[in-house]
Structures are given as C-alpha cells and as structure tokens.
Enzyme design. Structure first.
Site, PDB file in Angstrom:
ATOM      1  N   ASP A   9       0.982  -1.155   0.051  1.00  0.00           N
ATOM      2  CA  ASP A   9      -0.178  -0.178   0.109  1.00  0.00           C
ATOM      3  C   ASP A   9       0.938   1.386   0.061  1.00  0.00           C
ATOM      4  O   ASP A   9       1.921   1.260   0.963  1.00  0.00           O
ATOM      5  CB  ASP A   9      -0.960  -0.119   1.298  1.00  0.00           C
ATOM      6  CG  ASP A   9      -1.791   1.082   1.309  1.00  0.00           C
ATOM      7  OD1 ASP A   9      -1.531   2.228   0.659  1.00  0.00           O
ATOM      8  OD2 ASP A   9      -2.666   1.109   2.344  1.00  0.00           O
ATOM      9  N   ILE A  10       0.736   2.242  -1.146  1.00  0.00           N
ATOM     10  CA  ILE A  10       1.636   3.201  -1.183  1.00  0.00           C
ATOM     11  C   ILE A  10       1.938   4.260  -0.014  1.00  0.00           C
ATOM     12  O   ILE A  10       2.969   4.662   0.332  1.00  0.00           O
ATOM     13  CB  ILE A  10       1.671   3.862  -2.294  1.00  0.00           C
ATOM     14  CG1 ILE A  10       2.846   4.509  -2.747  1.00  0.00           C
ATOM     15  CG2 ILE A  10       0.566   4.982  -2.185  1.00  0.00           C
ATOM     16  CD1 ILE A  10       2.870   5.181  -4.258  1.00  0.00           C
ATOM     17  N   ASN A  23      -6.542  13.280  -9.934  1.00  0.00           N
ATOM     18  CA  ASN A  23      -7.311  13.853 -10.797  1.00  0.00           C
ATOM     19  C   ASN A  23      -7.020  15.295 -11.127  1.00  0.00           C
ATOM     20  O   ASN A  23      -6.462  16.000 -10.302  1.00  0.00           O
ATOM     21  CB  ASN A  23      -9.034  13.324 -10.898  1.00  0.00           C
ATOM     22  CG  ASN A  23      -9.450  14.226  -9.607  1.00  0.00           C
ATOM     23  OD1 ASN A  23      -9.091  15.411  -9.352  1.00  0.00           O
ATOM     24  ND2 ASN A  23     -10.202  13.279  -8.678  1.00  0.00           N
ATOM     25  N   GLY A  31      -9.811   5.245  -5.288  1.00  0.00           N
ATOM     26  CA  GLY A  31      -8.473   4.707  -5.649  1.00  0.00           C
ATOM     27  C   GLY A  31      -7.288   5.287  -4.420  1.00  0.00           C
ATOM     28  O   GLY A  31      -7.327   5.470  -3.380  1.00  0.00           O
ATOM     29  N   VAL A  32      -6.261   5.155  -5.277  1.00  0.00           N
ATOM     30  CA  VAL A  32      -5.101   5.373  -4.646  1.00  0.00           C
ATOM     31  C   VAL A  32      -4.877   7.031  -3.991  1.00  0.00           C
ATOM     32  O   VAL A  32      -4.511   7.412  -3.019  1.00  0.00           O
ATOM     33  CB  VAL A  32      -3.853   5.289  -5.496  1.00  0.00           C
ATOM     34  CG1 VAL A  32      -3.431   6.304  -6.636  1.00  0.00           C
ATOM     35  CG2 VAL A  32      -2.325   5.223  -4.547  1.00  0.00           C
ATOM     36  N   ASP A  33      -5.587   7.627  -4.720  1.00  0.00           N
ATOM     37  CA  ASP A  33      -5.885   9.286  -4.528  1.00  0.00           C
ATOM     38  C   ASP A  33      -6.533   9.202  -2.977  1.00  0.00           C
ATOM     39  O   ASP A  33      -5.976   9.897  -2.209  1.00  0.00           O
ATOM     40  CB  ASP A  33      -6.637   9.866  -5.471  1.00  0.00           C
ATOM     41  CG  ASP A  33      -6.506  11.437  -5.488  1.00  0.00           C
ATOM     42  OD1 ASP A  33      -5.914  11.932  -4.700  1.00  0.00           O
ATOM     43  OD2 ASP A  33      -7.325  12.192  -6.206  1.00  0.00           O
ATOM     44  N   SER A 116      -2.848   5.517 -13.739  1.00  0.00           N
ATOM     45  CA  SER A 116      -3.884   5.603 -14.852  1.00  0.00           C
ATOM     46  C   SER A 116      -4.389   4.071 -14.897  1.00  0.00           C
ATOM     47  O   SER A 116      -5.334   3.860 -15.747  1.00  0.00           O
ATOM     48  CB  SER A 116      -3.449   6.017 -16.140  1.00  0.00           C
ATOM     49  OG  SER A 116      -3.362   7.127 -16.292  1.00  0.00           O
ATOM     50  N   GLY A 118      -6.196   2.139 -12.734  1.00  0.00           N
ATOM     51  CA  GLY A 118      -7.252   1.680 -12.050  1.00  0.00           C
ATOM     52  C   GLY A 118      -8.608   2.363 -12.776  1.00  0.00           C
ATOM     53  O   GLY A 118      -8.937   1.928 -13.846  1.00  0.00           O
ATOM     54  N   VAL A 119      -9.124   3.226 -11.858  1.00  0.00           N
ATOM     55  CA  VAL A 119     -10.237   4.039 -12.888  1.00  0.00           C
ATOM     56  C   VAL A 119     -10.125   4.394 -14.168  1.00  0.00           C
ATOM     57  O   VAL A 119     -10.989   4.201 -14.896  1.00  0.00           O
ATOM     58  CB  VAL A 119     -10.926   5.094 -11.867  1.00  0.00           C
ATOM     59  CG1 VAL A 119     -12.081   5.749 -12.350  1.00  0.00           C
ATOM     60  CG2 VAL A 119     -11.121   4.412 -10.462  1.00  0.00           C
TER      61      VAL A 119
HETATM   62  P1  ADP Z   1      -6.304   6.125 -11.901  1.00  0.00           P
HETATM   63  O1  ADP Z   1      -7.146   6.997 -11.691  1.00  0.00           O
HETATM   64  O2  ADP Z   1      -4.929   6.868 -12.060  1.00  0.00           O
HETATM   65  O3  ADP Z   1      -6.445   4.772 -12.690  1.00  0.00           O
HETATM   66  P2  ADP Z   1      -6.616   4.580  -9.415  1.00  0.00           P
HETATM   67  O4  ADP Z   1      -6.305   5.044  -7.869  1.00  0.00           O
HETATM   68  O5  ADP Z   1      -7.844   4.098  -9.841  1.00  0.00           O
HETATM   69  O6  ADP Z   1      -5.973   5.734 -10.326  1.00  0.00           O
HETATM   70  O7  ADP Z   1      -5.362   3.279  -9.603  1.00  0.00           O
HETATM   71  C1  ADP Z   1      -4.122   3.410  -9.869  1.00  0.00           C
HETATM   72  C2  ADP Z   1      -3.453   2.491  -9.254  1.00  0.00           C
HETATM   73  O8  ADP Z   1      -3.034   2.359  -8.163  1.00  0.00           O
HETATM   74  C3  ADP Z   1      -4.157   1.038  -9.696  1.00  0.00           C
HETATM   75  O9  ADP Z   1      -3.264   0.044 -10.000  1.00  0.00           O
HETATM   76  C4  ADP Z   1      -4.812   0.595  -8.310  1.00  0.00           C
HETATM   77  O10 ADP Z   1      -4.821  -0.784  -8.020  1.00  0.00           O
HETATM   78  C5  ADP Z   1      -3.398   1.164  -7.379  1.00  0.00           C
HETATM   79  N1  ADP Z   1      -3.952   1.584  -6.016  1.00  0.00           N
HETATM   80  C6  ADP Z   1      -5.333   1.624  -5.567  1.00  0.00           C
HETATM   81  N2  ADP Z   1      -4.896   1.994  -4.190  1.00  0.00           N
HETATM   82  C7  ADP Z   1      -3.485   1.796  -3.893  1.00  0.00           C
HETATM   83  C8  ADP Z   1      -2.679   2.008  -2.697  1.00  0.00           C
HETATM   84  N3  ADP Z   1      -3.233   2.406  -1.821  1.00  0.00           N
HETATM   85  N4  ADP Z   1      -1.418   1.761  -2.954  1.00  0.00           N
HETATM   86  C9  ADP Z   1      -0.785   1.763  -4.081  1.00  0.00           C
HETATM   87  N5  ADP Z   1      -1.664   1.564  -5.133  1.00  0.00           N
HETATM   88  C10 ADP Z   1      -2.862   1.568  -5.106  1.00  0.00           C
END
Ligand code: ADP
Length: 340
Positions: A9-10, A23, A31-33, A116, A118-119
């Site tokens: 988890d980052i 975004n 998501g990660v944001d 990019s 994920g969503v």
């Molecule tokens: P985007 O809108 O740029 O696609 P997302 O957050 O939906 O961003 O996803 C980007 C990547 O981050 C995906 O591969 C997702 O699995 C990953 N991700 C989601 N949560 C975390 C986290 N806590 N730590 C690291 N990576 C994550």
C-alpha cells in the site's frame, strides 16, 4: 537497488516522496488518491486547494502531513481511450515530471503507483512497461531509489505469452535433480579439491588408499591456499574490462547502486548475495556457463530445484538481458528480485 517493484500500500512506504495518481482538480478522489488523502489527513487537502488543479501529464508537489514521507507529488494520468489518443505520451510525461520534481526537491527515494491503471483504465501490463521504461531512462543519469508499487497483484500480469512460456519452462525444468546438482558441483570443484576437503572432514580416512593420496598432501593444500583462485570481485572487474564497458554502465544495467559497487570494487574478498551476483551476470550478458562460473566465485550455483533459478536460466538462454523485464517476471512468479 535503484528500481524496485514492490507489492504494498503506497501510503505505508517510507521514502522521501510518494506519487499520487490524482485527478485534475487535485481535490481527492477514489483509489490511490483517496487512500493517500485519508492517510495524510486534512492538511493535504487544504494545501491542494491552493494549487488550482493540475493538467494531464503534469505534476505538482505538496507536503506529506501524516504520511511517513516528506512529500506527495500529485500527477494526473490520462484516461484510456483505446490507446490511439496520446495516452502513452501523457503517461510517460507523468513519470518524467514526477521524477523531475523529486530530483529538484533532493529526494533520494520516490514511490510511484501504477498511474492510470485503475479507474482510468490503462491496461496494467502496458502501464507497467511505460513506468519501467521511463524510470530506467531517468536512472541512467540520476542516483535515486525508485519504487513501483503494485497494490493488487491479482490483476497484475506480465505479457500473457511471456508468462506462459516461463511457466512451461519451469514445468519442464522444475525437477528434484539433486543428483545433477551435486555432480555439477563436483565437476566444478575438480577432483583433487574434493579429496582435499574429504581429508579435512574425515581424518580417519586411509592415507594408504592411493586414490586419496592428494587429499593428504599438505604441501599441495598450502600451495592451493597460497594460489587462491580469482575472487568474485576480481572476476567481475576483469569481465567488465573484457566487455569494454564502463563500471557505471555495468552497475546501472545490473540495477545495483553505486555505493554497493564501490564496496565490491574496493574489497577483493567481497561476498555478494546471489541476487547481486546474478544481476552482474545479466548486466555483462554472460552465457549460462559463464554465469555459473561467476556465481561459483560467490559460493552459489543455479539449481533446477529453484523457480527463481529456472526463471533466470530462461532469460539467459533466450538472450534477454533486460534486468527490468526479468524482475517483472520474477515478481509475477512471486520470487525475489535481482539487484542489490
Ligand atoms: P487512476 O485513476 O490513475 O487509474 P487509481 O487510483 O484508480 O488511479 O488506480 C491507480 C493504481 O493504483 C491501480 O493499479 C490501483 O490498483 C492502485 N492503487 C489503489 N490503491 C492503492 C494504494 N493504496 N497503494 C498503491 N496503489 C494503489
């Protein structure tokens, strides 16, 4: 190791900066944001409000608040629209701009999520390739530790064809061939050395047995110790010269950091880990036989009882010496990665 692919988890990574796949409003999202804003606390949102948004492919930096790092670098990835709409160039720009900001702010380590993927729907394998390519290019003239953080490994895939090829290579080789392994070891050691070892280990052995005579020749044992073979470090430096490459080209290609290389260079008896020794074999584009020779200098061998070793062997026999592709494959098969 300058580039590491890790599963985590980052928000838990302790390094100078983590990168947020934000975004364009920079006001938080899913998501990660969402995870980064939640872990950092309200201070991050308040600082982001002042930034006035960010364009696709660009990056902005803020403090990290409650996160275990110094900075958050926010970048906005492209939405996947089939691949013909400049998505790749925009994604490359996210990594370049993020790395540039990290360097300008004296970061020694930075962690990227797969922007990019994920969503925004960028295919994960392609997103990973962009990340690896741009980071590798950047590391040619920057000293930095860069992590690519993969969150959900289940959806992570290296190219399906490569995965299947490696999987079937493992199936064919993954046998309990300890017998073979011991023979290789014996061949490598040379008969007289084994007998010498036998004499030391088993002092009761009959000296009168002619076949064992060399084992009891203490003169020759002393000679052997005096004429100790070329060490790992010496062989490595010799091979670098023979290949006509510079030290820095070699350790960069090996994904080994400069400090570790200096240590190896300065200590002829340095004992590297197996992953480091193999990383140099890959950087030097050694054949399988030469790889075994270099490994042996560090006290290791390749074995068909180990998936890790078979994967390395696969790449060497297919003359693919791209350490980052090898590490992607090792990661996909849940193995330790190459490098320091
Ligand atoms: P985007 O809108 O740029 O696609 P997302 O957050 O939906 O961003 O996803 C980007 C990547 O981050 C995906 O591969 C997702 O699995 C990953 N991700 C989601 N949560 C975390 C986290 N806590 N730590 C690291 N990576 C994550």
């Amino acid at each position: 190791m300058p580039l590491q692919i890790v599963r985590n988890d980052i928000t838990k990574i302790k390094c100078d900066a983590i990168v947020n796949a934000a975004n364009s409003s920079l006001l938080g999202g899913g998501g990660v944001d969402g995870a980064i804003h939640k872990a950092a606390g309200k201070g991050l949102l308040l600082e982001c409000i002042k930034l006035g948004g960010c364009k696709v492919g660009q990056a902005k930096i803020t403090g990290a608040y409650k996160l275990p790092c110094r900075y958050v670098i926010h970048t906005v990835g492209p939405k996947w629209k089939g691949g013909e709409n400049g998505e790749k160039e925009a994604l490359e720009s996210c990594y370049r701009e993020g790395l540039k900001l990290a360097a300008e702010n004296d970061c020694e380590s930075v962690a990227f999520p797969l922007i990019s993927s994920g969503v925004y729907g960028y295919p994960k394998a392609r997103a990973l390739k962009v990340a690896v390519d741009i980071i590798t290019e950047f590391l040619i003239d920057h000293d930095m530790l860069v992590y690519i953080v993969i969150f959900d490994k289940d959806s992570f895939e290296i190219g399906e064809k490569l995965f299947n090829n490696i999987a079937s290579y493992i199936d064919n080789k993954y046998v309990d061939d300890n017998f073979e392994f011991n023979r290789t070891w014996a061949d490598n050691m040379g008969e007289s050395k084994i007998l010498t070892t036998a004499a030391i280990l088993y002092p009761g052995i009959e000296k009168s047995d002619e076949a064992l005579a060399p084992a009891f020749d203490t003169g020759s044992l002393k000679d052997e110790v005096d004429n100790i073979d070329e060490s790992f470090s010496q062989m490595l430096l010799r091979k670098i010269d023979e290949k006509g490459i510079t030290d820095s080209a070699c350790y960069k290609k090996a994904n080994v950091d400069r400090k570790l290389f200096s240590k190896i260079r300065g200590d002829i008896y340095y004992h590297p880990s197996k992953a480091t020794a193999l990383a140099f074999a890959i950087a030097l584009e050694l054949s399988l036989e030469e790889t075994e020779e270099l490994l042996l200098k560090a006290g290791f061998a390749l074995s068909h009882s180990s998936k890790f070793d078979i994967i390395i062997e696969y790449f060497i026999t297919h003359k693919n010496y791209n350490i980052f592709e090898i590490n992607e494959a090792l990661f996909a098969f849940d193995q330790a990665l190459l490098g320091s």
